[in-house]
Design a protein around this motif. Structure first.
Motif, PDB file in Angstrom:
ATOM      1  N   UNK A  49      33.235  31.459  33.886  1.00  0.00           N
ATOM      2  CA  UNK A  49      33.084  32.642  33.046  1.00  0.00           C
ATOM      3  C   UNK A  49      33.468  33.886  33.859  1.00  0.00           C
ATOM      4  N   UNK A  50      33.286  35.056  33.281  1.00  0.00           N
ATOM      5  CA  UNK A  50      33.656  36.305  33.946  1.00  0.00           C
ATOM      6  C   UNK A  50      32.820  36.520  35.210  1.00  0.00           C
ATOM      7  N   UNK A  51      31.560  36.168  35.154  1.00  0.00           N
ATOM      8  CA  UNK A  51      30.692  36.313  36.327  1.00  0.00           C
ATOM      9  C   UNK A  51      31.213  35.456  37.480  1.00  0.00           C
ATOM     10  N   UNK A  52      31.653  34.242  37.160  1.00  0.00           N
ATOM     11  CA  UNK A  52      32.205  33.342  38.176  1.00  0.00           C
ATOM     12  C   UNK A  52      33.475  33.946  38.782  1.00  0.00           C
ATOM     13  N   UNK A  53      34.266  34.637  37.978  1.00  0.00           N
ATOM     14  CA  UNK A  53      35.465  35.307  38.496  1.00  0.00           C
ATOM     15  C   UNK A  53      35.054  36.381  39.498  1.00  0.00           C
ATOM     16  N   UNK A  54      34.049  37.187  39.145  1.00  0.00           N
ATOM     17  CA  UNK A  54      33.597  38.262  40.028  1.00  0.00           C
ATOM     18  C   UNK A  54      33.075  37.707  41.352  1.00  0.00           C
ATOM     19  N   UNK A  55      32.250  36.670  41.285  1.00  0.00           N
ATOM     20  CA  UNK A  55      31.716  36.065  42.512  1.00  0.00           C
ATOM     21  C   UNK A  55      32.856  35.482  43.339  1.00  0.00           C
ATOM     22  N   UNK A  56      33.769  34.789  42.677  1.00  0.00           N
ATOM     23  CA  UNK A  56      34.893  34.158  43.382  1.00  0.00           C
ATOM     24  C   UNK A  56      35.792  35.189  44.042  1.00  0.00           C
ATOM     25  N   UNK A  57      36.066  36.268  43.340  1.00  0.00           N
ATOM     26  CA  UNK A  57      36.939  37.287  43.930  1.00  0.00           C
ATOM     27  C   UNK A  57      36.247  37.927  45.134  1.00  0.00           C
ATOM     28  N   UNK A  58      34.939  38.107  45.039  1.00  0.00           N
ATOM     29  CA  UNK A  58      34.219  38.672  46.168  1.00  0.00           C
ATOM     30  C   UNK A  58      34.246  37.702  47.347  1.00  0.00           C
ATOM     31  N   UNK A  59      33.998  36.414  47.075  1.00  0.00           N
ATOM     32  CA  UNK A  59      34.032  35.406  48.142  1.00  0.00           C
ATOM     33  C   UNK A  59      35.412  35.346  48.787  1.00  0.00           C
ATOM     34  N   UNK A  60      36.426  35.327  47.960  1.00  0.00           N
ATOM     35  CA  UNK A  60      37.812  35.230  48.439  1.00  0.00           C
ATOM     36  C   UNK A  60      38.202  36.464  49.249  1.00  0.00           C
ATOM     37  N   UNK A  61      38.053  37.630  48.657  1.00  0.00           N
ATOM     38  CA  UNK A  61      38.487  38.866  49.310  1.00  0.00           C
ATOM     39  C   UNK A  61      37.625  39.200  50.528  1.00  0.00           C
ATOM     40  N   UNK A  62      36.311  39.021  50.397  1.00  0.00           N
ATOM     41  CA  UNK A  62      35.436  39.320  51.531  1.00  0.00           C
ATOM     42  C   UNK A  62      35.585  38.283  52.632  1.00  0.00           C
TER      43      UNK A  62
END
Length: 195
Positions: A49-62
């Motif tokens: 879902x959208x929340x999973x996208x936000x967490x994933x982008x944070x994990x990836x970018x950070x």
């Protein structure tokens, strides 16, 4: 592994831009899909879902962000140099990526408690880097040993974070990297061992 697939990266990059431009709550999955150049349904092959996208982008970018900081600090000699490079690298990375700066400084803070807990687990690795530098400074008798280590970590991260947030709120009208030296000096002044 889904993280190595090109569409995964396209979606992550698109999500950073869409969320930065529209805000997390106004960023529909369909907008992210359109920006990524994929069908709406494709997103759900990679994310729940959208929340999973936000967490994933944070994990990836950070993850990349923290790797750069680790690499930059380990190549320095003294704890003070390591802190300077940590501050410089933090500022440089966010000044190079406007969308990521907006997402990390503004959008992630508006998230729910469960999401913040997931984000905090990613940040732990960054905080560990700060802890290691402070501990090294204490061992080498450069930094005082009568300090509250958790408070020092909060002060270092909090100072860097607040400077970046202020820069984002002022629409990045100045070069944040020019503040790195002064921020570093203020932090180290509070840690130095006195004769």
């Amino acid at each position: 592994m889904k993280q190595t697939k090109p569409k995964y990266r396209q979606i992550i990059d698109a999500a950073v831009e869409v969320i930065a431009e529209n805000g997390y709550h106004s960023s529909q999955v369909s907008k992210i899909a359109k920006r990524a150049g994929v069908a709406d349904g494709t997103i759900y092959l990679y994310f729940k879902n959208k929340e999973d996208i936000l967490v994933s982008l944070f994990q990836e970018k950070m993850g990349v962000f923290i790797e750069r900081i680790e690499s930059a600090t380990t190549s320095r000699q003294t704890p003070s140099e390591k802190l300077r490079v940590l501050v410089e690298t933090h500022f440089e990375q966010l000044s190079e990526d406007h969308h990521l700066a907006v997402v990390t400084q503004l959008e992630l803070r508006q998230s729910n408690k469960m999401l913040r807990m997931k984000i905090n687990s990613v940040l732990k690795k960054y905080l560990d880097v700060i802890d290691e530098i402070v501990e090294e400074g204490i061992r080498e008798e450069v930094f005082r040993d009568n300090i509250n280590r958790k408070l020092v970590r909060q002060l270092i991260f909090g100072t860097i974070d607040e400077v970046v947030t202020n820069w984002v709120m002022k629409e990045e009208r100045y070069d944040i990297t020019k503040q790195a030296k002064e921020v570093h000096e203020m932090i180290v002044e509070g840690l130095l061992r006195r004769p």
